[in-house]
Enzyme design. Structure first.
Site, PDB file in Angstrom:
ATOM      1  N   THR A 295     -20.892 -39.337  -0.072  1.00  0.00           N
ATOM      2  CA  THR A 295     -20.436 -38.228  -0.982  1.00  0.00           C
ATOM      3  C   THR A 295     -21.468 -37.996  -1.965  1.00  0.00           C
ATOM      4  OG1 THR A 295     -18.454 -39.344  -0.562  1.00  0.00           O
ATOM      5  CG2 THR A 295     -18.188 -37.796  -2.428  1.00  0.00           C
ATOM      6  N   VAL A 296     -21.676 -36.503  -2.408  1.00  0.00           N
ATOM      7  CA  VAL A 296     -22.307 -36.065  -3.508  1.00  0.00           C
ATOM      8  C   VAL A 296     -21.781 -35.618  -4.711  1.00  0.00           C
ATOM      9  CG1 VAL A 296     -24.436 -34.598  -3.885  1.00  0.00           C
ATOM     10  CG2 VAL A 296     -23.938 -35.428  -1.551  1.00  0.00           C
TER      11      VAL A 296
ATOM     12  N   ILE B 165     -19.441 -32.673  -5.174  1.00  0.00           N
ATOM     13  CA  ILE B 165     -20.144 -31.432  -4.806  1.00  0.00           C
ATOM     14  C   ILE B 165     -19.595 -31.317  -3.274  1.00  0.00           C
ATOM     15  CG2 ILE B 165     -22.097 -30.459  -4.169  1.00  0.00           C
ATOM     16  CD1 ILE B 165     -23.507 -31.922  -6.781  1.00  0.00           C
ATOM     17  N   GLY B 166     -19.620 -32.557  -2.599  1.00  0.00           N
ATOM     18  CA  GLY B 166     -19.382 -32.325  -1.279  1.00  0.00           C
ATOM     19  C   GLY B 166     -19.665 -33.785  -0.402  1.00  0.00           C
ATOM     20  N   GLU B 167     -19.838 -33.508   0.775  1.00  0.00           N
ATOM     21  CA  GLU B 167     -20.098 -34.652   1.870  1.00  0.00           C
ATOM     22  C   GLU B 167     -21.292 -34.354   2.293  1.00  0.00           C
ATOM     23  OE1 GLU B 167     -18.200 -37.411   2.426  1.00  0.00           O
ATOM     24  OE2 GLU B 167     -16.701 -37.060   1.212  1.00  0.00           O
TER      25      GLU B 167
ATOM     26  N   LYS C  93     -25.961 -39.203  -5.052  1.00  0.00           N
ATOM     27  CA  LYS C  93     -25.735 -39.384  -3.770  1.00  0.00           C
ATOM     28  C   LYS C  93     -25.264 -40.745  -3.490  1.00  0.00           C
ATOM     29  CE  LYS C  93     -28.026 -35.604  -1.492  1.00  0.00           C
ATOM     30  NZ  LYS C  93     -28.608 -35.112  -0.559  1.00  0.00           N
TER      31      LYS C  93
ATOM     32  N   THR D  52     -24.855 -35.927   4.775  1.00  0.00           N
ATOM     33  CA  THR D  52     -25.098 -36.699   5.936  1.00  0.00           C
ATOM     34  C   THR D  52     -24.851 -38.301   5.665  1.00  0.00           C
ATOM     35  OG1 THR D  52     -26.881 -35.030   6.574  1.00  0.00           O
ATOM     36  CG2 THR D  52     -26.728 -37.043   7.708  1.00  0.00           C
ATOM     37  N   TYR D  53     -24.997 -38.510   4.575  1.00  0.00           N
ATOM     38  CA  TYR D  53     -25.157 -40.117   4.188  1.00  0.00           C
ATOM     39  C   TYR D  53     -23.964 -40.373   3.276  1.00  0.00           C
ATOM     40  CZ  TYR D  53     -29.635 -39.736   6.352  1.00  0.00           C
ATOM     41  OH  TYR D  53     -30.572 -39.040   7.160  1.00  0.00           O
TER      42      TYR D  53
ATOM     43  N   ASP E   4     -34.806 -33.739   9.707  1.00  0.00           N
ATOM     44  CA  ASP E   4     -33.414 -33.321   9.868  1.00  0.00           C
ATOM     45  C   ASP E   4     -33.247 -32.115   8.810  1.00  0.00           C
ATOM     46  OD1 ASP E   4     -30.795 -33.079  10.756  1.00  0.00           O
ATOM     47  OD2 ASP E   4     -30.077 -34.497   9.186  1.00  0.00           O
TER      48      ASP E   4
END
Length: 292
Positions: free
Chosen positions: A17-18, A10-12, A33, A14-15, A126
């Site tokens: 790869t998802v 899905i994407g990157e 995650k 904050t912590y 955040d």
């Protein structure tokens, strides 16, 4: 990990790869995650594990549900409920126009999620459009709650994107270390203005100094009387005495008078004066709102 079949990246976050994945037993679609830790040699800190396990108890329709925590040989994978898109992508698809009733509904749901977590002494720290997720039913859910406390907020994401300062309150920008629920309320105010303007950020600063200037130019530079604790903050430095913008009409032209009043109560430079989530939900702006 045999329990889940990865479908696509899905994407990157904050912590780390998802991935979108499927539970092999139930066929439920989930988000995985994979948390990358800075000190990979050390494995997962026990304090982080304790924090994360507490988050499994946060069950609310406006919080992204943490289903499972998979912990093996120095790796940590968090299994979350899957949502179709985040608020940032939603903004991109609405072509600069957002119905005022949708703005109100999203803001109400954001505050409901915050009120629930704050009542359990869990802060987000955040909040930004990228971690407000929206599912197909138009339900808004807060993602990554409590992760900042478990892992800290890195200066850069793993995709080398700089973690944004746009939603940080002045007290945090001045180096405050003692966080309270007020940190999330400022972020909620910034997101409220962005909703009202269909995706245009309120304070898109380039660095800490620029961020504070943008805030003070709009809200006025706080005086010692308005915010006595300001000058004691670790990174405090004086700024020009900008006058406050008399009215927010030009800043959020599509927001009505009660909406502007709520926004002003969220965007107080002095954290002590910021409205809390429960009070915000009782604000006249929501008087005619019927939750679904």
């Amino acid at each position: 990990m045999q329990k889940y079949e990865k479908l696509e990246k899905i994407g990157e976050g904050t912590y780390g790869t998802v991935f979108k994945a499927k539970n092999r037993d139930t066929h439920e679609i989930v988000a995985l995650k994979r948390v990358r830790l800075d000190d990979d040699d050390e494995g997962v800190p026990s304090s982080a594990l304790r924090e994360i396990c507490l988050l499994k108890e946060l069950k609310h329709k406006n919080i992204v549900r943490l289903h499972d925590v998979l912990h093996s040989d120095k790796k940590l994978t968090l299994v979350f409920e899957f949502c179709d898109q985040d608020l940032k992508k939603y903004f991109d698809s609405c072509n600069g126009d957002l119905d005022p009733e949708i703005v109100k509904s999203f803001m109400y749901q954001l505050l409901k999620g915050l009120a629930f977590c704050h009542s359990r002494n869990v802060l987000h720290r955040d909040l930004k459009p990228q971690n407000l997720l929206i599912n197909r039913n138009g339900e808004l859910k807060l993602a990554d709650f409590g992760l900042a406390r478990a892992f800290g907020i890195p200066v850069r994401c793993y995709s080398a994107e700089v973690v944004t300062l746009w939603y940080r309150p002045p007290d945090v920008l001045f180096g405050a270390k003692l966080y309270s629920t007020s940190i999330d309320m400022w972020s909620a105010g910034c997101i409220f203005a962005e909703l009202a303007n269909a995706g245009r950020p309120l304070f898109p600063g380039n660095d800490v100094d620029d961020q504070l200037k943008r805030i003070f130019r709009l809200l006025g530079t706080p005086t010692e009387e308005q915010w006595p604790a300001m000058t004691k903050l670790p990174d405090y430095k004086p700024y020009p005495m900008y006058p406050a913008t008399m009215s927010l009409v030009n800043v959020v032209p599509k927001l009505n008078a009660t909406g502007r009043d709520l926004l002003q109560n969220l965007l107080k430079c002095n954290p002590v004066q910021r409205i809390c989530a429960d009070e915000a939900l009782q604000h006249p702006y929501f008087a005619d709102f019927c939750p679904p």
